[in-house]
Design an enzyme around this catalytic site. Structure first.
Site, PDB file in Angstrom:
ATOM      1  N   LEU A 136     -35.019 -18.221   7.335  1.00 41.61           N
ATOM      2  CA  LEU A 136     -34.532 -17.088   6.520  1.00 41.61           C
ATOM      3  C   LEU A 136     -35.377 -15.854   6.793  1.00 41.61           C
ATOM      4  O   LEU A 136     -36.572 -15.945   6.992  1.00 41.61           O
ATOM      5  CB  LEU A 136     -34.632 -17.444   5.041  1.00 41.61           C
ATOM      6  CG  LEU A 136     -33.799 -18.639   4.578  1.00 41.61           C
ATOM      7  CD1 LEU A 136     -34.189 -19.021   3.151  1.00 41.61           C
ATOM      8  CD2 LEU A 136     -32.315 -18.301   4.667  1.00 41.61           C
ATOM      9  N   ASP A 188     -37.401 -23.428   7.522  1.00 39.95           N
ATOM     10  CA  ASP A 188     -38.523 -22.722   6.880  1.00 39.95           C
ATOM     11  C   ASP A 188     -39.616 -23.674   6.405  1.00 39.95           C
ATOM     12  O   ASP A 188     -40.510 -23.263   5.650  1.00 39.95           O
ATOM     13  CB  ASP A 188     -38.005 -21.913   5.679  1.00 39.95           C
ATOM     14  CG  ASP A 188     -37.223 -20.681   6.118  1.00 39.95           C
ATOM     15  OD1 ASP A 188     -37.843 -19.778   6.697  1.00 39.95           O
ATOM     16  OD2 ASP A 188     -35.996 -20.644   5.904  1.00 39.95           O
ATOM     17  N   GLU A 239     -46.289 -23.947   1.194  1.00 37.94           N
ATOM     18  CA  GLU A 239     -46.792 -23.493  -0.113  1.00 37.94           C
ATOM     19  C   GLU A 239     -45.676 -23.320  -1.144  1.00 37.94           C
ATOM     20  O   GLU A 239     -45.913 -23.418  -2.350  1.00 37.94           O
ATOM     21  CB  GLU A 239     -47.524 -22.159   0.047  1.00 37.94           C
ATOM     22  CG  GLU A 239     -48.180 -21.705  -1.249  1.00 37.94           C
ATOM     23  CD  GLU A 239     -48.802 -20.325  -1.174  1.00 37.94           C
ATOM     24  OE1 GLU A 239     -48.131 -19.396  -0.698  1.00 37.94           O
ATOM     25  OE2 GLU A 239     -49.950 -20.179  -1.589  1.00 37.94           O
ATOM     26  N   ASP A 240     -44.465 -23.066  -0.654  1.00 38.03           N
ATOM     27  CA  ASP A 240     -43.377 -22.822  -1.605  1.00 38.03           C
ATOM     28  C   ASP A 240     -42.901 -24.081  -2.309  1.00 38.03           C
ATOM     29  O   ASP A 240     -42.130 -23.998  -3.265  1.00 38.03           O
ATOM     30  CB  ASP A 240     -42.196 -22.143  -0.884  1.00 38.03           C
ATOM     31  CG  ASP A 240     -42.560 -20.729  -0.478  1.00 38.03           C
ATOM     32  OD1 ASP A 240     -43.207 -20.043  -1.282  1.00 38.03           O
ATOM     33  OD2 ASP A 240     -42.221 -20.333   0.650  1.00 38.03           O
ATOM     34  N   ARG A 279     -33.641 -24.359   1.285  1.00 38.26           N
ATOM     35  CA  ARG A 279     -35.010 -24.877   1.232  1.00 38.26           C
ATOM     36  C   ARG A 279     -35.204 -25.944   0.155  1.00 38.26           C
ATOM     37  O   ARG A 279     -36.277 -26.548   0.070  1.00 38.26           O
ATOM     38  CB  ARG A 279     -36.000 -23.726   1.012  1.00 38.26           C
ATOM     39  CG  ARG A 279     -35.935 -22.657   2.099  1.00 38.26           C
ATOM     40  CD  ARG A 279     -37.171 -21.785   2.119  1.00 38.26           C
ATOM     41  NE  ARG A 279     -38.357 -22.597   2.311  1.00 38.26           N
ATOM     42  CZ  ARG A 279     -39.608 -22.149   2.191  1.00 38.26           C
ATOM     43  NH1 ARG A 279     -39.813 -20.893   1.887  1.00 38.26           N
ATOM     44  NH2 ARG A 279     -40.633 -22.957   2.377  1.00 38.26           N
ATOM     45  N   ARG A 307     -36.308 -15.446  -5.569  1.00 40.76           N
ATOM     46  CA  ARG A 307     -36.470 -16.893  -5.391  1.00 40.76           C
ATOM     47  C   ARG A 307     -36.937 -17.621  -6.651  1.00 40.76           C
ATOM     48  O   ARG A 307     -36.754 -18.827  -6.774  1.00 40.76           O
ATOM     49  CB  ARG A 307     -37.484 -17.171  -4.272  1.00 40.76           C
ATOM     50  CG  ARG A 307     -37.106 -16.620  -2.913  1.00 40.76           C
ATOM     51  CD  ARG A 307     -35.938 -17.380  -2.321  1.00 40.76           C
ATOM     52  NE  ARG A 307     -35.578 -16.837  -1.029  1.00 40.76           N
ATOM     53  CZ  ARG A 307     -36.179 -17.117   0.112  1.00 40.76           C
ATOM     54  NH1 ARG A 307     -37.203 -17.951   0.118  1.00 40.76           N
ATOM     55  NH2 ARG A 307     -35.777 -16.574   1.236  1.00 40.76           N
ATOM     56  N   HIS A 337     -42.135 -12.373  -1.847  1.00 40.16           N
ATOM     57  CA  HIS A 337     -42.871 -13.063  -2.913  1.00 40.16           C
ATOM     58  C   HIS A 337     -43.955 -12.178  -3.534  1.00 40.16           C
ATOM     59  O   HIS A 337     -44.419 -11.218  -2.890  1.00 40.16           O
ATOM     60  CB  HIS A 337     -43.576 -14.301  -2.334  1.00 40.16           C
ATOM     61  CG  HIS A 337     -42.667 -15.415  -1.948  1.00 40.16           C
ATOM     62  ND1 HIS A 337     -42.783 -16.084  -0.741  1.00 40.16           N
ATOM     63  CD2 HIS A 337     -41.643 -16.010  -2.605  1.00 40.16           C
ATOM     64  CE1 HIS A 337     -41.864 -17.037  -0.681  1.00 40.16           C
ATOM     65  NE2 HIS A 337     -41.152 -17.015  -1.797  1.00 40.16           N
ATOM     66  N   CYS A 391     -48.678 -18.882   2.765  1.00 35.03           N
ATOM     67  CA  CYS A 391     -47.450 -19.710   2.747  1.00 35.03           C
ATOM     68  C   CYS A 391     -47.576 -20.988   3.578  1.00 35.03           C
ATOM     69  O   CYS A 391     -46.837 -21.937   3.372  1.00 35.03           O
ATOM     70  CB  CYS A 391     -46.268 -18.935   3.324  1.00 35.03           C
ATOM     71  SG  CYS A 391     -46.096 -17.266   2.780  1.00 35.03           S
TER      72      CYS A 391
END
Ligand code: GLY
Length: 262
Positions: free
Chosen positions: A25, A67, A72-73, A92, A139, A170, A257
Site C-alpha cells: 500500500l 506490507d 509494528e502495526d 493487512r 487506519r 501514522h 514500523c
C-alpha cells in the site's frame, strides 16, 4: 510505568520483505520498492538493531501480505503485556494471525487481543516514559483507540487519544519518543500542542521524514539523508546510526514500523 521501558529492549521481531512488497500500500505513487534493494536495506537495519543490543527474531517473507515487513502495526508490546492489534487496512488484517504465535513463543508475558469492534495500527501508538498516545487516523478507528486505552489503563499507563496528522500514514510518521521526556517531532505536530509537556527536538525544515526515528537502548536510529536533523540529535550525546530507508519509504514505511521491540 518504568521510565526507561520506552527505549530499553532486549528482543525484537522483524520480517524480511518479500517480492510481493511491490504491491504494498502507498499513498503516493513514487514507484514500487525494489525487493532486492529493500532486503539489503532491511539487513542493514537488522544489523543496527543487533549492535544496539537487541536479539532479533527474523521471520521469513510472507508473500501473501505485501506490507508484512511492517510488523509494528500488528501488535503493541509493553513490559506488562502485549496486545495483538487489528490493522486498519483490509489487506493487512490477516498479518496478525502469523504474528500471534510468534509472540506467544518469544514474549514473556500476557498476550491480549484488541476487541473486534475497532482497528489500531501500531504505527499510531507512541509510548513515552510518562504515557501512551494513540492517534486516530485512516487506519486507527476511535473504537479501536478506546479499546486499547482501556487495556493500557488497566496496566497502569496514562493514555491520551489524539489525531494523527491527516497528511501522513501514522502518528509515528511524524514523531518519535527518545526517552528522558524528549520527543523528536515535525513542526506540524508540535503546532498541534500534543507535546506541550515534553522537551521537543524539531526535525529540520524539509526533513519531516526524519521524524520516524527510534531510540533502542542507548542508540538513536534514523533514516540517512537528513543531516540537519542528525546534527540536532547530536545534542543528546548518544550514538546515532543512519540507515538507508528509501525502499520502505516508497510504502510510507519508517524505521519503527519494521520491528516489534520488547
Ligand atoms: N505500506 C504500509 C501501510 O500502508 O500500511
Amino acid at each position: 510505568m518504568d521510565g526507561q521501558s520506552c527505549y530499553r529492549f532486549t528482543r525484537a521481531i522483524a520480517r524480511t520483505p518479500g517480492d510481493s512488497c511491490v504491491d504494498g500500500l502507498r499513498n503516493q505513487e513514487s514507484g514500487a520498492p525494489d525487493p532486492d534493494r529493500f532486503r539489503n536495506q532491511h539487513r542493514v537495519y537488522l544489523d543496527v538493531l543487533v549492535r544496539a543490543g537487541v536479539d532479533v527474531t527474523v521471520l521469513p517473507p510472507d508473500e501473501d501480505f505485501p506490507d508484512s515487513v511492517f510488523v509494528e502495526d500488528t501488535a503493541l508490546c509493553l513490559p506488562e503485556g502485549a496486545v495483538v492489534l487489528r490493522p486498519g487496512a483490509p489487506s493487512r488484517r490477516g498479518e496478525t494471525a502469523a504474528i500471534e504465535p510468534v509472540l506467544q513463543q518469544h514474549f514473556d508475558g500476557e498476550v491480549r487481543f484488541l476487541p473486534p469492534d475497532g482497528q489500531v495500527d501500531g504505527g499510531d501508538v507512541l509510548v513515552t516514559e510518562r504515557e501512551v498516545l494513540i492517534g486516530v487516523s485512516s487506519r486507527t478507528s476511535a473504537a479501536g483507540a478506546s479499546s486499547l486505552k482501556t487495556i493500557l489503563e488497566h496496566w497502569g499507563y496514562p493514555t491520551r487519544i489524539t489525531h494523527s496528522p491527516g497528511s501522513v500514514l501514522h502518528l509515528k510518521s511524524d514523531c518519535a519518543s527518545l526517552g528522558c521526556g524528549i520527543v523528536l517531532s515535525t513542526p506540524r505536530l508540535v503546532a498541534s500542542g500534543l507535546f506541550e509537556e515534553y522537551l521537543v527536538i524539531q526535525v529540520a525544515e524539509g526533513e519531516d521524514a526524519a521524524a520516524n526515528a527510534l531510540r533502542v537502548n542507548d542508540t538513536i536510529i534514523m533514516a540517512e539523508g537528513y543531516g540537519q536533523t542528525a546534527e540536532a540529535l547530536d545534542a543528546l550525546a548518544l550514538p546515532i546510526e543512519q540507515v538507508p530507508n528509501s525502499e520502505a519509504a516508497r510504502l510510507d514505511g519508517g524505521l519503527s514500523c519494521m520491528s516489534l521491540r520488547f
